[in-house]
Design a protein around this motif. Sequence first.
Motif, PDB file in Angstrom:
ATOM      1  N   THR A 103       0.955  -1.239   0.588  1.00  0.00           N
ATOM      2  CA  THR A 103       0.028  -0.306   0.073  1.00  0.00           C
ATOM      3  C   THR A 103       0.804   1.197   0.578  1.00  0.00           C
ATOM      4  O   THR A 103       0.892   2.458  -1.162  1.00  0.00           O
ATOM      5  CB  THR A 103      -0.745   0.082   1.116  1.00  0.00           C
ATOM      6  N   ILE A 104       2.007   0.840   0.850  1.00  0.00           N
ATOM      7  CA  ILE A 104       2.825   2.318   1.203  1.00  0.00           C
ATOM      8  C   ILE A 104       3.478   2.516  -0.245  1.00  0.00           C
ATOM      9  O   ILE A 104       3.333   3.831  -1.230  1.00  0.00           O
ATOM     10  CB  ILE A 104       3.871   2.349   2.270  1.00  0.00           C
ATOM     11  N   THR A 105       4.344   1.550  -1.677  1.00  0.00           N
ATOM     12  CA  THR A 105       4.367   1.676  -2.135  1.00  0.00           C
ATOM     13  C   THR A 105       4.250   2.197  -3.045  1.00  0.00           C
ATOM     14  O   THR A 105       4.364   3.113  -4.441  1.00  0.00           O
ATOM     15  CB  THR A 105       5.822   0.403  -2.442  1.00  0.00           C
ATOM     16  N   LEU A 106       2.753   1.552  -3.425  1.00  0.00           N
ATOM     17  CA  LEU A 106       1.825   2.295  -4.601  1.00  0.00           C
ATOM     18  C   LEU A 106       1.433   3.952  -4.435  1.00  0.00           C
ATOM     19  O   LEU A 106       1.247   4.455  -5.254  1.00  0.00           O
ATOM     20  CB  LEU A 106       0.251   1.639  -4.391  1.00  0.00           C
ATOM     21  N   LEU A 107       1.179   3.844  -3.512  1.00  0.00           N
ATOM     22  CA  LEU A 107       0.673   5.331  -2.837  1.00  0.00           C
ATOM     23  C   LEU A 107       2.261   6.400  -3.159  1.00  0.00           C
ATOM     24  O   LEU A 107       1.855   7.258  -4.040  1.00  0.00           O
ATOM     25  CB  LEU A 107       0.756   5.600  -1.801  1.00  0.00           C
ATOM     26  N   LEU A 108       3.140   5.654  -3.094  1.00  0.00           N
ATOM     27  CA  LEU A 108       4.499   5.947  -3.087  1.00  0.00           C
ATOM     28  C   LEU A 108       4.918   6.337  -4.950  1.00  0.00           C
ATOM     29  O   LEU A 108       5.413   7.446  -5.491  1.00  0.00           O
ATOM     30  CB  LEU A 108       6.271   6.077  -2.337  1.00  0.00           C
ATOM     31  N   ARG A 155      -3.065   5.473  -6.998  1.00  0.00           N
ATOM     32  CA  ARG A 155      -3.761   5.069  -5.312  1.00  0.00           C
ATOM     33  C   ARG A 155      -4.407   4.394  -5.668  1.00  0.00           C
ATOM     34  O   ARG A 155      -5.948   3.967  -4.484  1.00  0.00           O
ATOM     35  CB  ARG A 155      -4.152   7.289  -5.479  1.00  0.00           C
ATOM     36  N   ARG A 156      -5.661   4.245  -6.756  1.00  0.00           N
ATOM     37  CA  ARG A 156      -6.926   3.060  -6.845  1.00  0.00           C
ATOM     38  C   ARG A 156      -6.235   2.017  -6.241  1.00  0.00           C
ATOM     39  O   ARG A 156      -6.666   0.959  -5.512  1.00  0.00           O
ATOM     40  CB  ARG A 156      -7.034   3.113  -8.166  1.00  0.00           C
ATOM     41  N   GLU A 157      -4.673   1.248  -7.127  1.00  0.00           N
ATOM     42  CA  GLU A 157      -4.456   0.312  -6.164  1.00  0.00           C
ATOM     43  C   GLU A 157      -3.843  -0.148  -4.582  1.00  0.00           C
ATOM     44  O   GLU A 157      -4.626  -0.348  -3.910  1.00  0.00           O
ATOM     45  CB  GLU A 157      -3.194  -0.419  -7.166  1.00  0.00           C
ATOM     46  N   ALA A 158      -3.400   1.086  -4.549  1.00  0.00           N
ATOM     47  CA  ALA A 158      -3.626   1.451  -3.017  1.00  0.00           C
ATOM     48  C   ALA A 158      -4.887   1.425  -1.787  1.00  0.00           C
ATOM     49  O   ALA A 158      -4.331   0.216  -1.118  1.00  0.00           O
ATOM     50  CB  ALA A 158      -2.256   2.834  -2.753  1.00  0.00           C
TER      51      ALA A 158
END
Length: 182
Positions: free
Chosen positions: A43-48, A52-55
């Motif tokens: 989740t953090i990796t995706l946000l970085l 956002r959708r995947e997170a």
Amino acid sequence: MSIDQSILDSAVDDRTPWLIDVVTVITNSGGTVAAWIVSIVLTITLLLQGSRREAVLVAGAMLSGLAVMTTLKHLFERQRPPLPDRLVEISSFSFPSGHAMMTAILATVLVAVTLRIVLVRRPRIAMLVLLILYTLAVGLSRVYLAAHWMTDVLAGWAFGFLWAAFWILLTRTLPRRARTSS
């Protein structure tokens, strides 16, 4: 004799010390702590990365999935397989298998994330196969250790897949990338 009892008896008959050790490692890798570490890091990796959708998909499916799984356990209140067959001490109810349900949710959302953001075909196929095999191994490890009946595991996989599918559909309407302010 029920199908659950027959499968449990077969698993108990096939136990060997070295296989118990291997299966214990597999079952622990699919436990709550491991699933949450993977979920949080992803989740953090995706946000970085701005995904956002995947997170939201990963975090939302896992958090709400835990609540659904806990609710189902309290709704059904099914007892676990008996001691001394059971090689793990657990105080919660048996149906559905939390390990099977949560790994099915995590594996299914990981497949969705991979399909959404990985463009190369072979890594996508390899990821899909590995996640399916991993989810199967974790679920079957629960039966081998007599932590669950086979029907608990089958229900866990089914509920997990369906819950993840719900979240995959839900997040399709979200924007693909986080908007950056200028």
